[in-house]
Design an enzyme around this catalytic site. Structure first.
Site, PDB file in Angstrom:
ATOM      1  N   THR A   1       0.798  -1.229   0.000  1.00 36.46           N
ATOM      2  CA  THR A   1       0.000   0.000   0.000  1.00 36.46           C
ATOM      3  C   THR A   1       0.830   1.279   0.000  1.00 36.46           C
ATOM      4  O   THR A   1       0.282   2.370  -0.150  1.00 36.46           O
ATOM      5  CB  THR A   1      -0.954   0.033   1.205  1.00 36.46           C
ATOM      6  OG1 THR A   1      -0.202  -0.153   2.418  1.00 36.46           O
ATOM      7  CG2 THR A   1      -2.004  -1.062   1.083  1.00 36.46           C
TER       8      THR A   1
ATOM      9  N   SER B   1      17.442  -4.471   5.031  1.00 42.32           N
ATOM     10  CA  SER B   1      17.871  -3.105   5.314  1.00 42.32           C
ATOM     11  C   SER B   1      19.375  -3.118   5.544  1.00 42.32           C
ATOM     12  O   SER B   1      19.950  -4.150   5.905  1.00 42.32           O
ATOM     13  CB  SER B   1      17.173  -2.587   6.574  1.00 42.32           C
ATOM     14  OG  SER B   1      17.767  -1.387   7.032  1.00 42.32           O
TER      15      SER B   1
ATOM     16  N   TYR C   1      14.940  -2.912  16.020  1.00 38.48           N
ATOM     17  CA  TYR C   1      14.757  -2.824  14.565  1.00 38.48           C
ATOM     18  C   TYR C   1      15.938  -3.476  13.857  1.00 38.48           C
ATOM     19  O   TYR C   1      15.756  -4.285  12.930  1.00 38.48           O
ATOM     20  CB  TYR C   1      14.604  -1.369  14.104  1.00 38.48           C
ATOM     21  CG  TYR C   1      14.553  -1.267  12.596  1.00 38.48           C
ATOM     22  CD1 TYR C   1      13.443  -1.742  11.891  1.00 38.48           C
ATOM     23  CD2 TYR C   1      15.614  -0.745  11.861  1.00 38.48           C
ATOM     24  CE1 TYR C   1      13.397  -1.686  10.503  1.00 38.48           C
ATOM     25  CE2 TYR C   1      15.577  -0.688  10.480  1.00 38.48           C
ATOM     26  CZ  TYR C   1      14.474  -1.157   9.805  1.00 38.48           C
ATOM     27  OH  TYR C   1      14.433  -1.119   8.424  1.00 38.48           O
TER      28      TYR C   1
END
Length: 252
Positions: free
Chosen positions: A11, A140, A153
């Site tokens: 999205t 990442s 994270y």
């Protein structure tokens, strides 16, 4: 016969750009996301701009039951999936370990790690049955370097890196390719979400240099996906020119 790509977190950001890139090249798209209105808008856009088919599935990858209910029972015409892009992921908060929110930690672990595992587990049986497939995991630069106030994270993206390596070894017998793409700083909604809508903080992340854009990662994903069958890019780290790794960025 048109090929099929499945993209989680379609999205916004990388997921949306990847869907648009592949659809523009004639690929049929299965797009998933938790924001229903955005998913419907993207589906309509892909259909209007490209002569492709689109299947939109509204669910959160954190919800194990929903993932398997939706993905393990795909219509037969959608089961010939060629590419799975595990893109759904997020960062929440930028805090020292002792000050960080456990709720934020759990959301990142549930999305970035468990969600990727659930979706992969649901789709791999199709790949095995079809005797082909390609998993592209969006990681990442945080998978390669731990930076201050990145704690959990960074840990989740290190997990994505390790899972990708394991998948590559253990799915080799089924002729399934596995590619991990590790982007650096990219100007998407990433920082807006990380800083929970604090525009001053999120805009400061990208000030003073030309960051990556979502389309850059879409181009890389498309390149990796369209190589000959005997070629697989296993692991790829991509940053903007101003960035050396997840910590060092030259601004100004």
């Amino acid at each position: 016969m048109s090929k099929i790509i499945l993209i989680t977190g379609a999205t916004s950001g990388f997921g949306k750009a990847i869907a648009e890139k592949f659809a523009s090249k004639g690929w049929n798209c299965i797009i998933t996301g938790r924001r229903k209105e955005r998913l419907e808008t993207l589906s309509k856009s892909l259909l209007e701009k490209n002569k492709v088919q689109v299947l939109s599935l509204n669910f959160d990858v954190r919800n194990r039951e929903d993932v398997f209910t939706q993905l393990s029972n795909l219509p037969s015409e959608w089961q010939q999936i060629d590419i799975l892009v595990n893109n759904a992921g997020l960062a929440l908060g930028r805090d020292n370990f002792d000050e960080a929110s456990i709720d934020d930690w759990e959301t990142m672990i549930d999305t970035n790690v468990k969600g990727l595992l659930y979706v992969s587990k649901a789709i791999v049986p199709y790949f095995i049955k079809n005797k082909k497939g390609h998993i592209i995991n969006i990681g990442s630069t945080a998978a390669k370097d731990v930076y201050p106030m990145g704690n959990v994270y960074c840990a989740t993206k290190h997990a994505v890196d390790s899972i990708s390596q394991s998948q590559r070894i253990e799915l080799l017998q089924h002729k399934i390719k596995v590619t991990a793409i590790h982007p650096g700083a990219a100007e998407t909604e990433f920082s807006d979400i990380r800083f929970k809508g604090d525009k001053v903080k999120s805009e400061a992340v990208y000030a003073g240099y030309d960051a990556l854009q979502a389309n850059d990662i879409a181009d890389v994903a498309y390149y990796c996906a369209t190589l000959p069958m005997h070629v697989c890019i296993n692991d790829l780290v991509i940053t903007c020119t101003a960035q050396a790794n997840s910590f060092f960025t030259h601004k100004g």
